[in-house]
Structure formats: structure tokens, C-alpha cells
Scaffold this motif. Structure first.
Motif, PDB file in Angstrom:
ATOM      1  N   PHE A   1       5.043 -71.341   4.227  1.00  0.00           N
ATOM      2  CA  PHE A   1       5.515 -70.892   2.921  1.00  0.00           C
ATOM      3  C   PHE A   1       7.005 -71.155   2.769  1.00  0.00           C
ATOM      4  O   PHE A   1       7.446 -71.698   1.753  1.00  0.00           O
ATOM      5  CB  PHE A   1       5.220 -69.394   2.732  1.00  0.00           C
ATOM      6  N   TYR A   2       7.799 -70.778   3.771  1.00  0.00           N
ATOM      7  CA  TYR A   2       9.252 -70.954   3.690  1.00  0.00           C
ATOM      8  C   TYR A   2       9.647 -72.434   3.661  1.00  0.00           C
ATOM      9  O   TYR A   2      10.550 -72.824   2.928  1.00  0.00           O
ATOM     10  CB  TYR A   2       9.960 -70.238   4.842  1.00  0.00           C
ATOM     11  N   VAL A   3       8.959 -73.243   4.442  1.00  0.00           N
ATOM     12  CA  VAL A   3       9.257 -74.678   4.456  1.00  0.00           C
ATOM     13  C   VAL A   3       8.902 -75.307   3.111  1.00  0.00           C
ATOM     14  O   VAL A   3       9.696 -76.065   2.539  1.00  0.00           O
ATOM     15  CB  VAL A   3       8.520 -75.385   5.618  1.00  0.00           C
ATOM     16  N   ILE A   4       7.726 -74.983   2.595  1.00  0.00           N
ATOM     17  CA  ILE A   4       7.303 -75.550   1.300  1.00  0.00           C
ATOM     18  C   ILE A   4       8.216 -75.070   0.176  1.00  0.00           C
ATOM     19  O   ILE A   4       8.618 -75.857  -0.691  1.00  0.00           O
ATOM     20  CB  ILE A   4       5.822 -75.220   1.019  1.00  0.00           C
ATOM     21  N   LEU A   5       8.583 -73.792   0.189  1.00  0.00           N
ATOM     22  CA  LEU A   5       9.497 -73.271  -0.829  1.00  0.00           C
ATOM     23  C   LEU A   5      10.838 -74.005  -0.786  1.00  0.00           C
ATOM     24  O   LEU A   5      11.382 -74.389  -1.821  1.00  0.00           O
ATOM     25  CB  LEU A   5       9.708 -71.764  -0.637  1.00  0.00           C
ATOM     26  N   ALA A   6      11.357 -74.213   0.414  1.00  0.00           N
ATOM     27  CA  ALA A   6      12.626 -74.939   0.550  1.00  0.00           C
ATOM     28  C   ALA A   6      12.490 -76.371   0.029  1.00  0.00           C
ATOM     29  O   ALA A   6      13.385 -76.873  -0.661  1.00  0.00           O
ATOM     30  CB  ALA A   6      13.081 -74.942   2.007  1.00  0.00           C
ATOM     31  N   LEU A   7      11.384 -77.029   0.340  1.00  0.00           N
ATOM     32  CA  LEU A   7      11.175 -78.392  -0.143  1.00  0.00           C
ATOM     33  C   LEU A   7      11.051 -78.438  -1.663  1.00  0.00           C
ATOM     34  O   LEU A   7      11.587 -79.356  -2.304  1.00  0.00           O
ATOM     35  CB  LEU A   7       9.928 -79.002   0.504  1.00  0.00           C
ATOM     36  N   VAL A   8      10.371 -77.468  -2.242  1.00  0.00           N
ATOM     37  CA  VAL A   8      10.252 -77.416  -3.699  1.00  0.00           C
ATOM     38  C   VAL A   8      11.631 -77.278  -4.327  1.00  0.00           C
ATOM     39  O   VAL A   8      11.983 -78.008  -5.268  1.00  0.00           O
ATOM     40  CB  VAL A   8       9.326 -76.253  -4.134  1.00  0.00           C
ATOM     41  N   PHE A   9      12.448 -76.352  -3.801  1.00  0.00           N
ATOM     42  CA  PHE A   9      13.800 -76.185  -4.332  1.00  0.00           C
ATOM     43  C   PHE A   9      14.629 -77.448  -4.139  1.00  0.00           C
ATOM     44  O   PHE A   9      15.409 -77.829  -5.006  1.00  0.00           O
ATOM     45  CB  PHE A   9      14.503 -74.994  -3.681  1.00  0.00           C
ATOM     46  N   TYR A  10      14.462 -78.109  -3.002  1.00  0.00           N
ATOM     47  CA  TYR A  10      15.201 -79.347  -2.735  1.00  0.00           C
ATOM     48  C   TYR A  10      14.853 -80.420  -3.772  1.00  0.00           C
ATOM     49  O   TYR A  10      15.743 -81.045  -4.363  1.00  0.00           O
ATOM     50  CB  TYR A  10      14.910 -79.857  -1.321  1.00  0.00           C
TER      51      TYR A  10
ATOM     52  N   ILE B   1      23.890 -75.433  -9.293  1.00  0.00           N
ATOM     53  CA  ILE B   1      22.428 -75.484  -9.178  1.00  0.00           C
ATOM     54  C   ILE B   1      22.010 -75.253  -7.730  1.00  0.00           C
ATOM     55  O   ILE B   1      21.098 -74.478  -7.440  1.00  0.00           O
ATOM     56  CB  ILE B   1      21.885 -76.824  -9.716  1.00  0.00           C
ATOM     57  N   GLY B   2      22.682 -75.923  -6.813  1.00  0.00           N
ATOM     58  CA  GLY B   2      22.382 -75.745  -5.391  1.00  0.00           C
ATOM     59  C   GLY B   2      22.599 -74.305  -4.950  1.00  0.00           C
ATOM     60  O   GLY B   2      21.772 -73.728  -4.226  1.00  0.00           O
ATOM     61  N   LEU B   3      23.692 -73.713  -5.386  1.00  0.00           N
ATOM     62  CA  LEU B   3      23.991 -72.322  -5.040  1.00  0.00           C
ATOM     63  C   LEU B   3      22.931 -71.389  -5.621  1.00  0.00           C
ATOM     64  O   LEU B   3      22.498 -70.435  -4.959  1.00  0.00           O
ATOM     65  CB  LEU B   3      25.385 -71.945  -5.543  1.00  0.00           C
ATOM     66  N   LEU B   4      22.497 -71.667  -6.831  1.00  0.00           N
ATOM     67  CA  LEU B   4      21.444 -70.867  -7.450  1.00  0.00           C
ATOM     68  C   LEU B   4      20.160 -70.927  -6.625  1.00  0.00           C
ATOM     69  O   LEU B   4      19.544 -69.891  -6.322  1.00  0.00           O
ATOM     70  CB  LEU B   4      21.177 -71.339  -8.879  1.00  0.00           C
ATOM     71  N   PHE B   5      19.747 -72.140  -6.238  1.00  0.00           N
ATOM     72  CA  PHE B   5      18.517 -72.284  -5.452  1.00  0.00           C
ATOM     73  C   PHE B   5      18.632 -71.625  -4.082  1.00  0.00           C
ATOM     74  O   PHE B   5      17.686 -70.981  -3.617  1.00  0.00           O
ATOM     75  CB  PHE B   5      18.118 -73.760  -5.310  1.00  0.00           C
ATOM     76  N   VAL B   6      19.757 -71.768  -3.423  1.00  0.00           N
ATOM     77  CA  VAL B   6      19.949 -71.132  -2.117  1.00  0.00           C
ATOM     78  C   VAL B   6      19.910 -69.610  -2.271  1.00  0.00           C
ATOM     79  O   VAL B   6      19.313 -68.905  -1.457  1.00  0.00           O
ATOM     80  CB  VAL B   6      21.263 -71.598  -1.455  1.00  0.00           C
ATOM     81  N   SER B   7      20.523 -69.106  -3.341  1.00  0.00           N
ATOM     82  CA  SER B   7      20.528 -67.661  -3.588  1.00  0.00           C
ATOM     83  C   SER B   7      19.118 -67.142  -3.849  1.00  0.00           C
ATOM     84  O   SER B   7      18.705 -66.112  -3.294  1.00  0.00           O
ATOM     85  CB  SER B   7      21.433 -67.321  -4.768  1.00  0.00           C
ATOM     86  N   VAL B   8      18.360 -67.840  -4.689  1.00  0.00           N
ATOM     87  CA  VAL B   8      16.985 -67.432  -4.980  1.00  0.00           C
ATOM     88  C   VAL B   8      16.145 -67.491  -3.711  1.00  0.00           C
ATOM     89  O   VAL B   8      15.350 -66.585  -3.428  1.00  0.00           O
ATOM     90  CB  VAL B   8      16.371 -68.299  -6.102  1.00  0.00           C
ATOM     91  N   TYR B   9      16.344 -68.539  -2.907  1.00  0.00           N
ATOM     92  CA  TYR B   9      15.619 -68.670  -1.642  1.00  0.00           C
ATOM     93  C   TYR B   9      15.929 -67.485  -0.732  1.00  0.00           C
ATOM     94  O   TYR B   9      15.028 -66.870  -0.151  1.00  0.00           O
ATOM     95  CB  TYR B   9      15.989 -69.992  -0.961  1.00  0.00           C
ATOM     96  N   PHE B  10      17.205 -67.139  -0.623  1.00  0.00           N
ATOM     97  CA  PHE B  10      17.596 -66.014   0.220  1.00  0.00           C
ATOM     98  C   PHE B  10      16.998 -64.707  -0.294  1.00  0.00           C
ATOM     99  O   PHE B  10      16.509 -63.880   0.486  1.00  0.00           O
ATOM    100  CB  PHE B  10      19.121 -65.888   0.315  1.00  0.00           C
ATOM    101  N   ILE B  11      17.011 -64.511  -1.614  1.00  0.00           N
ATOM    102  CA  ILE B  11      16.454 -63.282  -2.192  1.00  0.00           C
ATOM    103  C   ILE B  11      14.962 -63.176  -1.885  1.00  0.00           C
ATOM    104  O   ILE B  11      14.467 -62.105  -1.491  1.00  0.00           O
ATOM    105  CB  ILE B  11      16.725 -63.233  -3.714  1.00  0.00           C
TER     106      ILE B  11
END
Length: 138
Positions: free
Chosen positions: A80-89, A106-116
Motif C-alpha cells: 500500500f505504501y509503495v503504491i501510494l508513493a508511486l501514485v503521488f510520484y 506540489i511535491g511538498l503537498l504530496f509528501v505532506s499528504v503521504y506523511f499524514i
């Protein structure tokens, strides 16, 4: 990081030669692919080759390790975490603009959402702060 965590089995079980073989395969892949792809794709090839090499070593280490020192990893959560990271990438790449500050935002937003998301599922902040004590053991 995942490769480092799962390669302990061959150290614990005394099968360190497997570590040597797997590492040599990773080095072979890295050198061969660098020679073939750097002239075509420049230094970007190095990053992708490093990823592929480590992924091959990770998969081999996991498969062989399960035979000698079985550990029940939560493959669904990891996936799940790997796929989520790839989707955001890939979404981030699709949204790239000529304005660097927009790309950074945009990158900061995606990293923040991923962390949340990760924090919601795993209580990362609580673990980091030591507030993840098991209440049942008290």
C-alpha cells in the motif's frame, strides 16, 4: 532502507555467502546497465538503475530469506505504501510546470499528504515521541 532491514536473516543464520551473491548480482546489474544506459539517458539512468538493482536485491533477499529465517512481513501494508508513493510520484510528474516554485509546492503537498496518511495508519508521531506504549501491559 527496506533492503537493509530484511537482509539480517543471512547474518543471523550464518548464511552470509547469500549476502555476497546477492550483492554481487546487484553490482553486476548496476555496472552493466550503467554502461548500456548512461550514454543514452545521461545521469538520470543512474538513479533508475540504482532503484532497479536494489529492487532485484530486495526481492531475492526476501524470497531466499523466507526459506531460511521466516518473518511474516505485512506485505499488504508495505505494498500500500509503495503504491501510494508511486501514485503521488506519477501524478507529481504529470503536474510539472516550468515554474520551479510551483513544482516544489506540489511535491511538498504530496509528501505532506503521504506523511499524514502514514501517520493516521501507523501513529508515526506517537512512536517517535515514545507515546505508543501498549496500555494492556500496564
Amino acid at each position: 532502507g527496506m533492503l537493509f532491514n530484511i537482509n539480517m536473516w543471512y547474518k543471523i543464520t550464518g548464511h552470509t555467502m547469500y549476502g555476497v551473491y546477492i550483492t554481487c548480482l546487484g553490482a553486476f546489474i548496476t555496472v552493466l546497465m550503467n554502461v548500456l544506459l548512461i550514454p543514452v539517458y545521461s545521469y538520470h539512468a543512474c538513479a533508475w538503475i540504482h532503484l532497479v538493482s536494489n529492487l532485484v536485491m530486495l526481492i531475492l533477499t526476501y524470497i531466499i530469506g523466507q526459506r531460511f529465517y521466516r518473518i511474516n512481513y505485512d506485505i499488504k501494508s508495505i505494498g500500500f505504501y509503495v503504491i501510494l508513493a508511486l501514485v503521488f510520484y506519477f501524478i507529481g510528474n504529470a503536474l510539472k510546470t516550468d515554474m520551479e516554485y510551483v513544482n516544489i509546492a506540489i511535491g511538498l503537498l504530496f509528501v505532506s499528504v503521504y506523511f499524514i496518511i502514514c501517520n493516521k495508519k501507523e501513529n508515526l508521531i506517537g512512536i517517535f515521541l515514545g507515546k505508543n506504549e501498549n496500555k494492556d501491559s500496564q
